[in-house]
Design an enzyme around this catalytic site. Structure first.
Site, PDB file in Angstrom:
ATOM      1  NE  ARG A  67      12.869  -1.530   0.577  1.00 31.87           N
ATOM      2  CZ  ARG A  67      12.933  -1.736  -0.740  1.00 31.87           C
ATOM      3  NH1 ARG A  67      12.164  -2.636  -1.299  1.00 31.87           N
ATOM      4  NH2 ARG A  67      13.769  -1.047  -1.489  1.00 31.87           N
ATOM      5  CG  HIS A 107       7.275   4.140  -4.606  1.00 31.53           C
ATOM      6  ND1 HIS A 107       7.022   3.234  -5.602  1.00 31.53           N
ATOM      7  CD2 HIS A 107       7.616   3.420  -3.517  1.00 31.53           C
ATOM      8  CE1 HIS A 107       7.211   1.999  -5.137  1.00 31.53           C
ATOM      9  NE2 HIS A 107       7.572   2.095  -3.863  1.00 31.53           N
ATOM     10  CB  CYS A 150      -0.910  -0.012   1.228  1.00 36.51           C
ATOM     11  SG  CYS A 150       0.034  -0.023   2.765  1.00 36.51           S
ATOM     12  CB  ALA A 185       4.121  -0.831   1.736  1.00 33.12           C
TER      13      ALA A 185
END
Lengths: 435, 475, 435, 475
Positions: free
Chosen positions: B95, B194, B61, B64
């Protein structure tokens, strides 16, 4: 300390929390029911993240679908997404059961899941008999343990009385059945062990949920979006014929009471199965319920555990363990260590659950791993999940991994830390973690 | 099979797999899947569309994308996951964006700070709590260079004004406090996250620190998250050809690198998808040029080095040629070792960002063939860049569902699958070699000359593990 | 390397040897026979030291008597001490069997134990029927494994045909029996597991020796100078009625052949029980011998092992293990690691035993732990007994404890590293040892 | 029970236990066992006699005494266990004699070197092999200050001349090479091994190095093997009262300490049994006086400090009093903590060396009572020193067999047993608290002010472990 059960963290944030999301606990409970399709009612990130977290821990594929909420739901609510999600999942994957859990998002705008479901059933009469379990698990209420607990209760309330013409009536067994309600502090390996002990007394266990055959990590399974292995839907219908209900972990007490009241069978709760006295309590109960003597195999295991206690009493007596875990596991491991003479230097629970009912020689407090790091300095050992490695690293202390997630050690879901042999293994693991 | 036969076979596979859908869904999904075919110019793949409710998806989403990908690796900033505990907890430590520095002093990457909303915060709002938390973290971590506030779903619903809290706190502490409105319900995948994160950098950080002089060879790396040390491996090459890497966005990054991202001669962009917004903005606003590059495998590395060096003077080009001359024999050794073991092996990928296309060359360097690839959250231009890099007959799938991917793999029978941890155990259970291609499966780096030998060894280890042979029972 | 099986150590001393004394191996074999009194023929230090070494490893009392040789024996030999020792032990402790092992001292002056025994029996006719086993175990010949091997062979040759009026004739069983000869590379836990697998196929195991009930570490036992638990004397008389003989570890092959020849029953040797293929071989054999399908439980365990192999193939494939162990254990663990894709970087055996018969991808060589330290530098892991910790420490390598002695980790004698589940555990332990 | 009744009861216990023996053996063993009784002056206990063949004994051999006890802790010497592999292997790393220094450079304590005799060495003799080995170790470990050769049983039989090998090698390398003829068949226990080892020091080492000046407060500690750091704890007190500990024999010792053992003002002896030979020799030959002391528990420490200080000038006595004043309140804290938990608890000991008597005071400081004690390898004078330290009714047993000790414990029912690892698991299985009193059960130190709190904690942990309560089954 004036009020030992108060949150000790005066900070307003959690730093390196222990607390996991209740929706993850709900997923876990659902994963122990065969033929169930789990459907997270929330934005798709939640389901991806939960799958990732649980895969990292169990090294297993984690089937979990999502209602994939988008910005429109902020205006219109998630009602339509939920209805569509249930319908699509039912049509596409043909599950026996659908298990829905809510999220912080949907609970914030107050989606009424019950009315969404009944509205869907009006539109789609063919889904009238499809069992759909609805669990309310916003992540601003409690931790993993609470989510698991609420979901087990929802499963029982929805399915215990569910009659479905597709399901054959429960077979008559020769062996008497007993209901087992394992809490989320038990690994699939633990549940396996528990069932074995119960079978050693001649009982047939009905285990709800049963992760020991769905999340035990075995091959030769085709991945599927519905749960493979776990409690059978028929098992829920066998509840009235069971001789007794045993629940494990204080968090399962309420679920056990639901069964007791619904089916008028005795219910006993075992807050822990780790430790000599804790295991003795289970074994004695089973001996009484079955009218059979304690099997030779268990006597032998007990005798081996006693020998281990004697052999290592000196080393165990010198331990000072700082423990941060979800409540039922915290209590199980800590009370076992207390029994063998170790000292508990810090006991931090992830949430308030059971904090007023269970007790250790030191007060149990709610806290995060930042607090653990601040408090554990004088300890000889940290017991926490893998996220505790920062605290252990900073304090240069050994760190025994327990709880969830454990991603930097292998074989944790297969571990057996309950019963006589499991307690012995827990003590071995504890001592060996010291290096 | 001839290429034509392969193309036809795979097209049939697509039809077979889509057969499970009702007509409308089938039509929809068919637009997202293609087989590369010289006869179909462009082979358009529909992308960046909504996921259907009730389906199992690998997508994340906005939170994230903003927290997990872009902001998380900024190491000297305290990132507050603002809302209930879940989102932060889920995304914590997944990550492998490595960062140097003393944990808790100038490196907060391994930490998770969450405002841990309770029911009362939902009812009464969380702004006051946020203010207290910002006080506390500034107090407790005096070395932190800034604070970011990443909002979670409920925050967007209850009408909190985190922007004004951030503004007040920023003024009070004379410290950047950056609100990032990345609630998970925004957009259809992590991709919008992003974008939102890029915009937050643009609005609250870029150009807002004390400026520095720009040297003639100063460059920035954009879109390398230092997974398993990737950015360090890339940096090593760039510095060896005479350039000076002053910024990395965002892997092992500092707030200063974000503030002065425009103060370079050139921005090199690796993951176009997640960072093109800000790269384009820097070009438009400050005239900082940018260039895409690919450091996976010696063929692509050579191409990229030459393209990069061509942007600078001859001294750089000379060094670039020397670097290539120095490392290529070493890479040839790697190829000589592994190619005989991997020649002709086929791979199917399903990842995010840039990898579904960028890494194809590295496999080809080892004699392997990518027969299927797809993105979780790509846009149209990603597929336009991808298709030319692929061979005829390659299967291309966008936002593929768990079920579709399993069916494709069963029918195409690749020797290796590369995707995420959620997919890993599905395919390994089928007895299929698998590598996590988000996190490099606890290995890495895979970028640069340093990474290729590790990449080659890992692929060999997966494909040629004797495990796959013993798995069949003798009875 | 010109001759890969040559001793690679060109030094004339052993530096931090792996090699243990054969008399210690003999003690171990004797400790698996019920009612036996073990008598070390040598100076009393030997028996005290062996008791100490084995207690340190097993955390158990180790009954071992001594003929307590003194300076006079240098002149007169140990003959009289041996006779006296047997007589005193027989009179005082009333064992069912006496098991004697020789030492470097008594073998150097060439004590003829057989004639000492027959001389004693002439003087003491009441001892005529007392079974006395004589094992020749000077510590200048081989290592622990050879001492154990020679003692098991001596036990079989002395007791298999022994008829004693005090012993009731062997009972007739309903379940068919099978002889198991476990090598000293198997822990008491391993032997327990092995017996369980055999029983799962409906066999009754006759285990020689049986450490799983004498050295498994259990309480409620009164310490005694004779072995409590272990193979019964009657079991030796049941050998002719057994359906087959299975021996485990190459070192037990000769013992199995003794049984095959004496009783005309089939004999199969299993050099290893660790690993998928190794376990498959045993399971297939048991399925064939019993005519039964493989039990569900074992299929499930196998499936779990497969899953583990798949889950960790990447990590296992990256391993480079340097192993120094007694031969049978070296081969068992190394071949399992080879099977899962790991590399063996160093393979050092304690002695020559079996070195020409068993093979790994790299040559197996005889060597001490000083050699291990010299060679293991490029490895990712050392597998050796606790004495390997110096090499591991100097090289800063992780060290998985295996073999004997293991004194700085707890629970080793209870470990199960054989069979499907045990192999899984071995792989878990291997990966977790990496930290 | 009155003291008289206790004495009578315990005498009856002795008779009952001895009942299992035939008449001759009974008579023999009765001489080794006594109950302290005011009516029996001296209560003679026969000791240092042969063990009967066929019996289970805790005793070691001469090799154990020489290698395991005396020579092993000399850290900068390479010790070769000469003969077959067993003896060296058995004795490797069992005693926790700690030593500082870099392993393999100036500390060889954790190493085991064995000449690993093969059959051919038995037949053809081992002298040549020994010579090669000495060459090799001198080569490989150039920092080693000497080599000792500890012979094992077969060496004594086959007529090897290790003395002449040692002499030749010693000359060749200009390095002490010390032959120690400690074959296990010599003598009836490890005690002769101590003596042989002492003699080897006397004949090959003492007085043979470069001498040093003797300061006015230079002293040596003799017979402290630094188990768990004991010698360091003793040294700390002695240095605090103004003395300078220049030698320790043998715990964390160097060859130089052995060479110059006589160059002190006073030798303090802790374990009289194992080191009295050389102490007496130094006194006779060099006039170095010696004094026994006991640093177990505050009462004995005080007595010993005063006795030691009295050998020196007033400045030392002043410091001694200050040290006592400083530490006694701390020790009182320890007593206040543990005495209430341990008051009246009884102990039975069976150890070697000095502990069966020396440690009695430490137990008494905690309010505990030693009701039985005995030595593995004592001589007459050890019992003469022991009996006065004991209470009426204490059972005393020499070279007790495993069976006898078990019976005594079952009948006397102590709250704690202290012996070795061989005995540990016997008693723990009976549900009896147990401490290893050779090795301090992986704990320590127990000597000095540093050791007493650890001793007290350990005894409490053993006796009051909740383990003993849970051991009874509820059914």
């Amino acid at each position: 300390m004036i009020n030992p059960t108060q949150e000790i963290n005066t900070r307003h944030y959690e730093g390196n929390p222990q607390k996991n999301s209740p929706a993850l606990g709900a997923t876990l409970a659902y994963l122990g029911v065969n033929g169930l399709l789990a459907l997270l009612h929330g934005s798709q990130g939640c389901s991806s993240f939960i799958r990732l977290q649980l895969s990292r821990h169990y090294k297993e594929p984690i089937p979990l679908n999502s209602t994939a909420l988008l910005e429109d739901s902020v205006i219109f609510g998630g009602w339509e997404h939920l209805k569509k999600g249930i319908a699509v999942a039912a049509d596409k994957y043909k599950p026996q059961i659908i298990g829905v859990m809510s999220t912080g998002l949907t609970e914030t705008y107050g989606d009424d899941m019950v009315s969404a479901l009944s509205s869907l059933r009006k539109e789609r009469p063919d889904l009238e008999n499809m069992p759909v379990v609805l669990a309310s698990t916003p992540d601003y209420m409690g931790s993993m343990q609470e989510g698991y607990q609420r979901t087990v209760e929802a499963l029982l309330m929805t399915l215990a009385g569910h009659s479905n013409s597709n399901i054959h009536s429960a077979p008559e067994d020769s062996a008497p059945s007993i209901v087992l309600l394992p809490g989320c502090h038990l690994t699939p390996g633990d549940v396996d062990e528990l069932k074995e002990v119960v079978m050693d007394f001649g009982f047939r266990p009905v285990t709800i949920p049963d992760l020991s055959i769905s999340l035990d990590g075995h091959a030769e399974l085709e991945a599927a979006p519905v749960v493979q292995g776990g409690t059978l839907l028929e098992d829920f219908q066998r509840l009235p014929k069971c001789k007794a209900c045993l629940s494990f972990g204080l968090s399962m007490e309420q679920a056990g009471e639901i069964i007791r009241q619904a089916h008028q069978i005795p219910h006993l709760n075992f807050p822990s199965l780790t430790g000599l006295a804790a295991t003795d309590a289970l074994v004695l109960t089973l001996a009484e319920l079955s009218g059979k003597p304690v099997p030779e195999k268990l006597l032998r295991q007990r005798s081996r555990l006693l020998d281990t206690l004697a052999d290592y009493h000196g080393q165990l007596g010198g331990l000072k363990a700082a423990i941060a875990l979800e409540m039922d596991l915290l209590y199980s491991l800590a009370s076992c260590l207390v029994e063998v003479g170790a000292e508990i230097s810090v006991a931090l629970s992830a949430s308030q659950a059971g904090i007023h009912q269970l007790s250790l020689p030191i007060p149990i407090e709610v806290g995060d791993l930042e607090t653990l790091e601040e408090r554990a300095g004088q300890s000889s050992l940290i017991i926490a999940n893998s996220n505790g490695r920062q605290a252990a690293g900073a304090l240069k202390l050994p760190h025994l991994r327990a709880g969830l997630p454990v991603f930097d050690r292998v074989g944790y879901p297969q571990k057996r830390w309950i019963g006589y042999e499991g307690t012995q293994q827990f003590l071995f693991d504890t001592l060996n973690s010291l290096g | 099979m001839s290429t034509r036969e392969i193309v036809d076979f795979r097209k049939q596979v697509v039809e077979d797999v889509l057969e499970v859908y009702p007509e409308k869904a089938k039509k929809n999904r068919r637009q997202h899947i293609a087989v590369k075919d010289s006869e179909c110019a462009g082979c358009a793949v529909k992308s960046n569309a909504k996921t259907v409710p009730g389906i199992m998806t690998a997508r994340g989403c906005a939170y994230a994308g903003a927290k997990g990908v872009v902001w998380g690796p900024v190491k000297d900033v305290v990132h507050i996951s603002h809302g209930p505990v879940g989102c932060g907890y889920y995304s914590w430590g997944n990550r492998r964006n490595l960062a140097e520095g003393e944990i808790g002093v100038d490196n907060f990457v391994p930490f998770l700070f969450t405002s841990d909303f309770q029911e009362s915060d939902i009812i009464y709002g969380g702004d006051k709590k946020l203010e207290k938390i910002i006080h506390e973290v500034v107090d407790l971590f005096p070395n932190a260079k800034g604070v970011s506030v990443l909002s979670e779903c409920p925050v967007g619903l209850i009408g909190d004004d985190i922007e004004s809290v951030a503004r007040r706190m920023s003024e009070k502490f004379e410290l950047p406090v950056v609100p990032v409105r990345c609630e998970g319900f925004r957009g259809i995948s992590q991709s919008l996250g992003h974008h939102i994160a890029n915009d937050a950098i643009r609005d609250h950080v870029l150009g807002k620190g004390s400026a520095r002089d720009v040297g003639p060879y100063d460059i920035g790396i954009i879109g390398d998250y230092n997974i398993g040390g990737d950015a360090w491996a890339s940096k090593k090459i760039l510095e060896e050809i005479g350039l000076k890497v002053v910024n990395i966005w965002t892997g092992d990054s500092t707030l200063e690198m974000l503030q002065n991202g425009h103060l370079v001669k050139l921005n090199l962009i690796h993951c176009f998808r997640s960072m093109n917004y800000i790269a384009k903005y820097m070009e438009e606003t400050y005239g900082t040029p940018w260039l895409e590059f690919n450091f996976f495998g010696p063929t692509k590395i050579r191409e990229s080095i030459l393209k990069i060096a061509a942007q600078f003077d001859n001294s750089i080009m000379e060094k670039a040629l020397k670097v290539i001359e120095k490392y290529e024999p070493l890479m040839q050794n790697v190829i000589d070792t592994y190619r005989p073991r991997l020649e002709g092996k086929s791979v199917m990928l399903y990842v995010g960002g840039l990898r579904p296309r960028h890494i194809v060359g590295a496999y080809e360097d080892l004699g392997m063939e990518v027969i299927g690839t797809g993105y979780e959250f790509a846009h149209k231009e990603d597929y336009e860049k991808t298709i030319p890099a692929l061979k005829e007959g390659t299967l291309i799938y966008d936002d593929v569902t768990a079920l579709e991917l399993e069916e494709f793999v069963k029918k195409l029978k690749p020797d290796l699958v590369g995707s995420g941890i959620k997919e890993k155990y599905v395919f390994e259970k089928m007895g299929l070699p698998f590598r996590q291609m988000h996190s490099w499966d606890y290995s890495g780096p895979y970028h640069g000359y340093e990474g290729f030998p590790i990449f080659a060894r890992d692929m060999d280890m997966a494909i040629n593990s004797p495990t796959w042979k013993v798995i069949k029972a003798p009875w």
